[in-house]
Design a protein around this motif. Structure first.
Motif, PDB file in Angstrom:
ATOM      1  N   SER A  68       0.840  -1.209   0.000  1.00  0.00           N
ATOM      2  CA  SER A  68       0.000   0.000   0.000  1.00  0.00           C
ATOM      3  C   SER A  68       0.873   1.256   0.000  1.00  0.00           C
ATOM      4  N   ASP A 183      -5.884  -1.453  -4.778  1.00  0.00           N
ATOM      5  CA  ASP A 183      -5.299  -2.010  -3.555  1.00  0.00           C
ATOM      6  C   ASP A 183      -6.243  -3.036  -2.936  1.00  0.00           C
ATOM      7  N   GLU A 184      -5.987  -4.299  -3.185  1.00  0.00           N
ATOM      8  CA  GLU A 184      -6.832  -5.414  -2.715  1.00  0.00           C
ATOM      9  C   GLU A 184      -8.314  -5.158  -2.961  1.00  0.00           C
TER      10      GLU A 184
HETATM   11 MG   LIG Z   1      -2.023  -2.844   2.229  1.00  0.00          MG
END
Ligand SMILES: [Mg+2]
Ligand SMILES: Nc1ncnc2c1ncn2[C@@H]1O[C@H](COP(=O)(O)OP(=O)(O)O)[C@@H](O)[C@H]1O
Length: 282
Positions: A68, A183-184
């Motif tokens: 991240s 991000d995910e």
């Molecule tokens: Mg992360």
């Protein structure tokens, strides 16, 4: 798609693990970027990475390895402690902060609950001052791209988790960004929904020639989606290996059931095990 670095593999030969050589024009260059947070956490050791136009690049690695943080550095949401992030403008001049055009999709779709789907998708255009007469057609087109025609007048609460994520993707693409950061995004969804979104995302990426950086914990998802997978290690966050997935595009369901898919997954799993067993560095 042509890859100058394409490696043709015979079955049972080792899968390609490469240092990141790239045949495409760069969109972003990360040059010895390092991030140490004020509390002393070394989230990223100096990192070098070039993201090429049209790539689907996935970051995978243990929690806390700086995935991240790396996306946030590229998005200019945080500053590197040392090193630089360069973007390439349309004429292929290197630029520092100007000229960045990106979409960011998070695990939480972060929709405005009081606003209809069409208003949520239109938000970036409203913020940019685009008149409604112009934005209406673009919103319709963006919703069609993610398979949500007919849902423009719905409210987020009327949608499933997967549909909310589709709204979030439509919103991130409405400005036609040079780079899509994810991000995910599908981490909270069930596997069936995730697989469907992955298949649709690959098609969208291919048709729109998107350049995408994606974060996941799923080996299967990484192999299915990516042109390259970056394996990261923690403490400090760093790049350990880069694996090319040189398979025909756009990938379809059949790829998941192929022998090659299983081989890639095994190789990636072995890399991740190696990374998590590596001794910690100071
Ligand atoms: Mg992360
Ligand atoms: N704002 C912050 N302040 C201090 N430490 C942080 C901050 N953000 C992240 N970290 C730390 O930096 C490391 C990398 O975090 P992160 O990039 O979120 O990892 P990942 O996304 O790979 O799980 C972790 O040790 C995390 O606790």
């Amino acid at each position: 798609m042509t890859h100058n670095h394409l490696l043709v593999l015979a079955p049972n030969k080792p899968l390609p693990v490469q240092s990141g050589a790239l045949a495409r024009a760069p969109v972003v260059e990360v040059l010895s970027a390092e991030k140490i947070f004020p509390n002393g956490t070394r989230a990223l050791a100096p990192i070098d990475l070039t993201v090429g136009a049209g790539e689907f690049l996935t970051l995978i690695g243990p929690s806390g390895c700086g995935k991240s943080t790396l996306l946030k550095l590229i998005a200019n949401l945080i500053e590197p402690t040392d090193g630089r992030i360069l973007w390439w403008s349309g004429e292929f001049h290197k630029v520092e902060t100007a000229g960045r055009s990106l979409g960011f999709v998070f695990q939480d779709p972060t929709l405005m609950p009081w606003a209809r789907v069409e208003s949520n998708v239109r938000l970036p255009l409203d913020l940019a001052g685009v008149p409604k007469s112009e934005s209406g057609e673009r919103v319709r087109e963006a919703l069609a791209r993610v398979g949500l025609e007919g849902f423009a007048r719905h409210y987020p609460r009327q949608l499933s988790g997967g549909m909310k994520m589709r709204v979030s993707i439509a919103r991130s693409l409405i400005t036609e960004p040079d780079l899509l950061l994810m991000d995910e995004p599908f981490g909270a969804l069930d596997e069936f929904t995730r697989n469907r979104l992955d298949t649709d995302l690959v098609r969208l990426w291919w048709e729109r020639k998107l350049t995408t950086m994606f974060v996941t914990h799923s080996i299967y998802e990484a192999v299915f989606l990516s042109t390259r997978v970056v394996v990261m290690g923690a403490q400090p966050g760093r790049i350990c290996r880069i694996m090319s997935i040189d398979e025909p595009q756009p990938r379809e369901e059949g790829f998941r059931n192929s022998l090659r898919f299983g081989e890639y997954c095994r190789a990636l799993s072995a890399s991740l095990t190696e990374v998590s067993l590596a001794p910690l560095q100071a």
